[in-house]
Design a protein around this motif. Structure first.
Motif, short mmCIF file in Angstrom:
data_model
loop_
_atom_site.label_atom_id
_atom_site.label_comp_id
_atom_site.label_asym_id
_atom_site.label_seq_id
_atom_site.Cartn_x
_atom_site.Cartn_y
_atom_site.Cartn_z
N LYS A 82 33.57 30.47 59.71
CA LYS A 82 33.00 31.66 59.18
C LYS A 82 33.68 33.03 59.61
CE LYS A 82 29.02 29.13 57.63
NZ LYS A 82 29.23 29.11 56.25
N ASP B 292 33.17 34.55 55.13
CA ASP B 292 32.16 34.03 54.28
C ASP B 292 30.95 34.67 53.83
OD1 ASP B 292 32.43 31.24 53.46
OD2 ASP B 292 32.02 30.31 55.54
N GLU C 29 34.12 34.77 46.21
CA GLU C 29 34.15 34.04 47.61
C GLU C 29 35.25 34.58 48.14
OE1 GLU C 29 33.03 29.65 47.53
OE2 GLU C 29 32.70 30.16 45.35
N LYS D 72 37.05 33.41 51.10
CA LYS D 72 37.91 32.21 51.81
C LYS D 72 38.86 31.64 50.54
CE LYS D 72 35.37 30.43 55.54
NZ LYS D 72 34.65 29.03 55.97
#
Length: 303
Positions: free
Chosen positions: A220, A228, A265, A267
């Motif tokens: 994360k 994250d 998001e 990532k």
């Protein structure tokens, strides 16, 4: 039934603060500050214990378990704080890291008399959360002898769950019950027995270490960035955009456009830009990489 607290270092009188009631404002502050400086050193001595606890939590969470903090009073409130910060910081499900405090939510604001002395209540409160052998508990008690925490640890141990204790006294009762005891010996408080001071500071530092290190190991964090992060408000949306721009060297226009495609998001946005792949492809390699961004980028590039 009387309880002998005389052997607990957290209950001993601090020789340096005997005349604190006669001290000036600045002198009181200087003394508190002097005592606070011993906390980080005490935590450092416990790092090997903390490392074992981190690895135990990580293994439990990797296998589908959950992390539970259990405590009373200040110790319980600190557990609640750490658990509450995990979803916005690391986009964890609220069920993944939970906190149980003696006396329930009411005890967050007002002391619930007698709750911490009930070992059966500690056991039943944990059972009510469907605590299982896959889960892991961190029992938090500065004294190391709080019955509520002891009851919760006993229950967890009885069903074969991983058990961790966090106390500020040597050879504490909860240490004897845990697979992985953590003892941070902070010594006598400036105000005798007021463990909301050094002991609580130590507990906060250790809880920070436990959750943060576990989340890093779960992928994360990329480099030292919260990849994250849950972009639930304007500040966090800007943080998400800045993270993408920092990692990929993309300009603001591109970062914003990609983040809109990923519903902010971070990532997949990073993987999309770095490997020039679609959102679907980015998510696929992230899953294959078990959430590790660096590995996902390499997989997407075929490296």
């Amino acid at each position: 039934m009387s309880v002998d607290l005389s052997k607990l270092t957290t209950e001993l009188r601090n020789g340096d603060s005997m005349k604190i009631d006669q001290s000036s404002t600045l002198e009181v502050l200087q003394l508190i500050n002097k005592e606070d400086r011993v906390v980080a050193d005490a935590v450092q001595l416990a790092l090997p214990q903390i490392a074992k606890a981190v690895d135990a939590i990580y293994q439990s969470l990797k296998k589908g378990g959950r992390l539970f903090y259990v405590g009373a009073g200040t110790s319980g409130r600190l557990g609640v704080i750490d658990a509450a910060e995990c979803p916005p910081t690391f986009s964890t499900d609220p069920d993944l890291v939970q906190a149980i405090i003696a006396g329930g939510e009411k005890a967050l604001l007002v002391a619930v008399e007698g709750a911490e002395d009930d070992a059966e209540l500690g056991s039943s409160d944990l059972d009510k959360q469907n605590f299982s052998s896959k889960d892991v508990i961190v029992g938090i008690a500065a004294s190391g002898r709080t019955p509520y925490v002891i009851g919760a640890l006993e229950y967890a141990k009885s069903i074969g769950a991983e058990t961790i204790s966090l106390s500020c006294n040597l050879d504490s009762e909860i240490s004897k019950m845990a697979n992985h005891p953590i003892e941070v010996i902070t010594g006598p408080e400036v105000v005798t027995g007021s463990t909301r001071l050094k002991a609580a500071t130590a507990q906060k530092m250790v809880l920070n270490m436990l959750s943060t290190t576990v989340m890093i190991k779960l992928g994360k964090v990329y480099e030292n960035l919260m990849v994250d992060v849950k972009a639930s408000n304007q500040k966090l949306i800007e943080r998400a955009k800045n993270i993408v721009m920092t990692v990929t060297n993309a300009d603001e226009e591109l970062a914003s456009a990609i983040l809109e495609k990923t519903n902010y998001e971070v990532k997949p946005a990073i993987v999309m830009i770095e490997a020039d792949v679609t959102y679907e492809e980015a998510n696929k390699v992230i899953e294959l990489a078990e959430g590790m961004v660096r590995k996902a980028i390499n997989l997407a590039k075929g490296e």
